[in-house]
Design an enzyme around this catalytic site. Structure first.
Site, PDB file in Angstrom:
ATOM      1  N   GLU A   1      -0.152   0.725  15.180  1.00  0.00           N
ATOM      2  CA  GLU A   1       0.732   0.139  14.180  1.00  0.00           C
ATOM      3  C   GLU A   1       2.192   0.431  14.520  1.00  0.00           C
ATOM      4  O   GLU A   1       2.480   1.358  15.286  1.00  0.00           O
ATOM      5  CB  GLU A   1       0.408   0.740  12.806  1.00  0.00           C
ATOM      6  CG  GLU A   1      -1.000   0.462  12.326  1.00  0.00           C
ATOM      7  CD  GLU A   1      -1.157  -0.944  11.735  1.00  0.00           C
ATOM      8  OE1 GLU A   1      -0.350  -1.843  12.059  1.00  0.00           O
ATOM      9  OE2 GLU A   1      -2.097  -1.128  10.946  1.00  0.00           O
TER      10      GLU A   1
ATOM     11  N   ASP B   1       1.916  -7.675  12.310  1.00  0.00           N
ATOM     12  CA  ASP B   1       3.053  -6.746  12.421  1.00  0.00           C
ATOM     13  C   ASP B   1       3.259  -6.316  13.883  1.00  0.00           C
ATOM     14  O   ASP B   1       4.008  -5.395  14.168  1.00  0.00           O
ATOM     15  CB  ASP B   1       2.835  -5.515  11.533  1.00  0.00           C
ATOM     16  CG  ASP B   1       1.523  -4.793  11.839  1.00  0.00           C
ATOM     17  OD1 ASP B   1       0.818  -5.189  12.792  1.00  0.00           O
ATOM     18  OD2 ASP B   1       1.211  -3.818  11.127  1.00  0.00           O
TER      19      ASP B   1
ATOM     20  N   HIS C   1       0.852  -5.196  15.907  1.00  0.00           N
ATOM     21  CA  HIS C   1      -0.032  -4.130  16.405  1.00  0.00           C
ATOM     22  C   HIS C   1      -0.972  -4.661  17.485  1.00  0.00           C
ATOM     23  O   HIS C   1      -1.351  -5.821  17.490  1.00  0.00           O
ATOM     24  CB  HIS C   1      -0.791  -3.426  15.266  1.00  0.00           C
ATOM     25  CG  HIS C   1      -1.868  -4.191  14.592  1.00  0.00           C
ATOM     26  ND1 HIS C   1      -1.789  -4.643  13.298  1.00  0.00           N
ATOM     27  CD2 HIS C   1      -3.106  -4.559  15.024  1.00  0.00           C
ATOM     28  CE1 HIS C   1      -2.903  -5.260  12.966  1.00  0.00           C
ATOM     29  NE2 HIS C   1      -3.729  -5.224  13.995  1.00  0.00           N
TER      30      HIS C   1
ATOM     31  N   ASP D   1     -10.892  -0.259  19.700  1.00  0.00           N
ATOM     32  CA  ASP D   1     -10.744   0.490  18.450  1.00  0.00           C
ATOM     33  C   ASP D   1     -11.990   0.425  17.579  1.00  0.00           C
ATOM     34  O   ASP D   1     -12.927  -0.324  17.862  1.00  0.00           O
ATOM     35  CB  ASP D   1      -9.512  -0.028  17.680  1.00  0.00           C
ATOM     36  CG  ASP D   1      -9.464  -1.561  17.570  1.00  0.00           C
ATOM     37  OD1 ASP D   1     -10.461  -2.228  17.916  1.00  0.00           O
ATOM     38  OD2 ASP D   1      -8.429  -2.082  17.140  1.00  0.00           O
TER      39      ASP D   1
HETATM   40  C1  GLP Z   1      -7.350  -6.186  14.033  1.00  0.00           C
HETATM   41  C2  GLP Z   1      -7.770  -5.535  15.363  1.00  0.00           C
HETATM   42  C3  GLP Z   1      -6.903  -6.004  16.501  1.00  0.00           C
HETATM   43  C4  GLP Z   1      -6.757  -7.509  16.444  1.00  0.00           C
HETATM   44  C5  GLP Z   1      -6.009  -7.903  15.205  1.00  0.00           C
HETATM   45  C6  GLP Z   1      -5.811  -9.404  15.061  1.00  0.00           C
HETATM   46  O1  GLP Z   1      -6.577  -5.371  13.234  1.00  0.00           O
HETATM   47  N1  GLP Z   1      -7.780  -4.126  15.321  1.00  0.00           N
HETATM   48  O2  GLP Z   1      -7.480  -5.569  17.724  1.00  0.00           O
HETATM   49  O3  GLP Z   1      -6.066  -7.965  17.573  1.00  0.00           O
HETATM   50  O4  GLP Z   1      -6.716  -7.437  14.073  1.00  0.00           O
HETATM   51  O5  GLP Z   1      -6.980 -10.003  14.595  1.00  0.00           O
HETATM   52  P1  GLP Z   1      -7.265 -11.547  14.590  1.00  0.00           P
HETATM   53  O6  GLP Z   1      -7.590 -11.922  15.985  1.00  0.00           O
HETATM   54  O7  GLP Z   1      -8.438 -11.701  13.670  1.00  0.00           O
HETATM   55  O8  GLP Z   1      -6.038 -12.208  14.081  1.00  0.00           O
END
Ligand code: GLP
Length: 246
Positions: free
Chosen positions: A146, A139, A141, A70
């Site tokens: 989402e 959440d 995702h 992404d």
């Molecule tokens: C972001 C990214 C995700 C990631 C998530 C969790 O929103 N788009 O790909 O998995 O956050 O992030 P973290 O690993 O910092 O908890």
């Protein structure tokens, strides 16, 4: 009941090493593999370990290709919080992967639909993803898919939930600077990877991890779809795995 591999690490560093073992195996077996990569704090120990292992001569990225999950809409490669920049700083600049073989959705595109369609086409042309790395949002995702009423199939533009913007605010100066939209591989894109490696670390991920792995499969918890993928490995540290009893 879990039918996939579930590995519990002592801490995030060990989780990174165990994940690196899986990447190493793939890189050795198939040097021209296609790696599906993710951003966020969770993969950082993995990326550090991969950099160290390449420097130690244990593996090579020279022939590998990569596709990222992404990117924020409106942020370019030079923006300090863009995911392209994150990947450069935390992985690509330190390994031998050819920059032309690294793909991240174009956050600055003027034609979102065409860019998303091309991204799908690119993944297809590369021969599909050999291993897709995933973190998980609070959440549920994955990528930026989402919670919603359906599972989006292909790469698309998405409005970010407030909880996601707040979680990601820590990287920006203020909440106003966190983009309100992003581009992400779809759930169908993620599910078409031959192997999936889901990483979760920290006590704040325990609840959502158990809901994703043990709860009903629903687009309201996008990561729950992984229960239907034939080859998933989950690596969680003890804190994130605390609510999973098998
Ligand atoms: C972001 C990214 C995700 C990631 C998530 C969790 O929103 N788009 O790909 O998995 O956050 O992030 P973290 O690993 O910092 O908890």
């Amino acid at each position: 009941m879990l039918h996939y591999e579930f590995i519990v690490a002592q801490n995030p560093e060990e989780a990174g090493k165990l994940a690196a073992d899986i990447f190493q195996e793939i890189l050795l077996a198939k040097p021209r593999c296609v790696l599906g990569l993710a951003t966020g704090s969770t993969p950082l120990p993995l990326y550090r370990e991969l950099i160290a292992r390449e420097k130690a001569g244990q593996l090579s990225f020279a022939q590998a290709r990569s596709v990222n999950l992404d990117e924020y809409k409106g942020l370019g490669p030079d923006h300090p919080q863009s995911y392209r920049r994150f990947m450069q700083e935390n992985l690509f600049d330190h390994i031998s992967i050819d920059p032309v073989n690294t793909y991240v959705p174009d956050g600055l595109t003027r034609n979102s639909q065409a860019m998303c369609a091309e991204y799908e086409k690119k993944i297809e042309t590369l021969g599909g993803v050999d291993i897709q790395l995933l973190g998980i949002g609070h959440d549920g995702h994955i990528g930026f898919n989402e919670p919603c009423d359906f599972f989006p199939a292909a790469t698309h533009e998405v409005e970010l939930e407030e909880i996601t913007r707040q979680a990601n605010q820590r990287f920006f100066d203020s909440i106003a600077e966190v983009p309100t939209a992003a581009y992400t591989m779809g759930i169908g894109t993620v599910m078409s990877a031959r192997q999936i490696l889901l990483m979760a670390t920290g006590a704040d991920k325990a609840d959502i991890l158990s809901r994703a792995l043990l709860g009903p499969v629903t687009p309201q918890v996008p990561a729950s779809i992984l229960q239907f993928h034939p080859h998933v490995t989950v690596i969680a540290d003890q804190a994130a795995a605390s609510l999973i009893r098998r």
